[in-house]
Write a protein that holds these residues in place. Structure first.
Motif, PDB file in Angstrom:
ATOM      1  N   SER A   1      21.658 -80.117 -50.694  1.00 55.91           N
ATOM      2  CA  SER A   1      21.632 -79.289 -49.494  1.00 55.91           C
ATOM      3  C   SER A   1      21.692 -80.117 -48.212  1.00 55.91           C
ATOM      4  CB  SER A   1      20.377 -78.403 -49.485  1.00 55.91           C
ATOM      5  OG  SER A   1      19.193 -79.192 -49.484  1.00 55.91           O
TER       6      SER A   1
ATOM      7  N   ALA B   1      21.056 -78.098 -56.473  1.00 60.03           N
ATOM      8  CA  ALA B   1      21.458 -77.588 -55.167  1.00 60.03           C
ATOM      9  C   ALA B   1      20.523 -78.078 -54.071  1.00 60.03           C
ATOM     10  CB  ALA B   1      21.499 -76.063 -55.193  1.00 60.03           C
ATOM     11  N   CYS B   2      19.240 -78.189 -54.396  1.00 53.38           N
ATOM     12  CA  CYS B   2      18.267 -78.676 -53.420  1.00 53.38           C
ATOM     13  C   CYS B   2      18.579 -80.115 -53.018  1.00 53.38           C
ATOM     14  CB  CYS B   2      16.857 -78.562 -53.995  1.00 53.38           C
ATOM     15  SG  CYS B   2      15.549 -79.121 -52.889  1.00 53.38           S
TER      16      CYS B   2
ATOM     17  N   TRP C   1      25.736 -81.261 -47.514  1.00 49.05           N
ATOM     18  CA  TRP C   1      26.831 -80.374 -47.099  1.00 49.05           C
ATOM     19  C   TRP C   1      27.088 -80.417 -45.601  1.00 49.05           C
ATOM     20  CZ3 TRP C   1      28.887 -80.230 -51.420  1.00 49.05           C
ATOM     21  CH2 TRP C   1      28.252 -79.820 -52.592  1.00 49.05           C
TER      22      TRP C   1
END
Length: 246
Positions: A36, A32-33, A39
């Motif tokens: 990020s 997810a990092c 997005w």
């Protein structure tokens, strides 16, 4: 209309949560990092996350009006091998470790190409077979080693044949296990052994005129189309543009 009816297929043993993987929460945090920063660069009408692992990503920063998840409890049913989505209806498609548990990864990639709009983005994460993690866990039958790992170079070849442009290729986790690796080992891997990262994070954009797929990826005969002169436009938001999200 975004969705379409499909036939049901019960194949696959994909984990239903990140907690099914050892240190899965930490692995989710790492992936997810890396994503990020991407997005906020996406915009459009529909963002679709395929499967329970992709569904755990927080995509609220994407400037996309509707966010959907296929698969998982309480979500839209995903039955495979076809995605229950109309052709050229999705602006961003997110796959996280789907290929490892797909009974037909070629078909899944073709489906991704089919449902994405021209200039749409594919976000793809997976496990690299050429890594210390796979070397140390090759004989295990527990997640994630019960799936089939595909080398990221092979995935990139598939994407190129389907008419995708690779925008980002990142690797992470250079240790022998999913548990947190020493910072020095991660730094050494990223600087000197990028190809040994246990996890790859790819971002690709579908070109307006896709390349002709090879027989390995598309068994149907295709017609050669002469390319149109001029630059290919993408769907990454330009500075100063805005969009709603829901």
């Amino acid at each position: 209309m975004l969705f379409k009816p499909v036939t049901r297929d019960h194949s696959g043993t994909m984990p239903q949560s990140w907690q099914s993987l050892k240190d899965g929460d930490w692995l989710l945090e790492q992936e997810a990092c890396r994503l990020s920063l991407w997005w906020p660069r996406f915009y459009g009408y529909y963002l679709v996350k395929l499967g329970p692992l992709a569904g755990a990503f927080d995509t609220s920063a994407a400037r996309v009006q509707r966010h959907w998840q296929l698969g998982g409890a309480g979500q839209v049913l995903y039955a495979g091998p076809e995605l229950p989505l109309q052709e050229r209806s999705v602006d961003v498609l997110v796959l996280s470790h789907n290929l490892e548990y797909s009974s037909d990864p070629h078909q899944l990639m073709r489906e991704a190409q089919r449902v994405l709009v021209d200039g749409g983005h594919l976000v793809l994460t997976g496990f690299n077979p050429l890594s210390l993690l796979n070397l140390c866990g090759f004989w295990k039958k527990t997640p994630p080693f019960d799936g089939r790992f595909y080398h990221p170079l092979r995935i990139k070849d598939w994407l190129a044949l389907l008419g995708f442009e690779i925008l980002s290729d990142e690797r992470l986790l250079f240790g022998p296990s999913l548990s947190k690796s020493p910072q020095w080992l991660e730094a050494m891997g990223e600087n000197y052994a990028h190809f040994l990262g246990a996890v790859y994070v790819l971002v690709a954009r579908k070109r307006s005129l896709p390349a002709i797929a090879s027989p390995a990826l598309n068994r149907r005969k295709v017609r050669v189309v002469s390319p149109i002169a001029g630059p290919v436009t993408g769907r990454v938001a330009r500075q100063g543009s805005s969009g709603a999200k829901g």
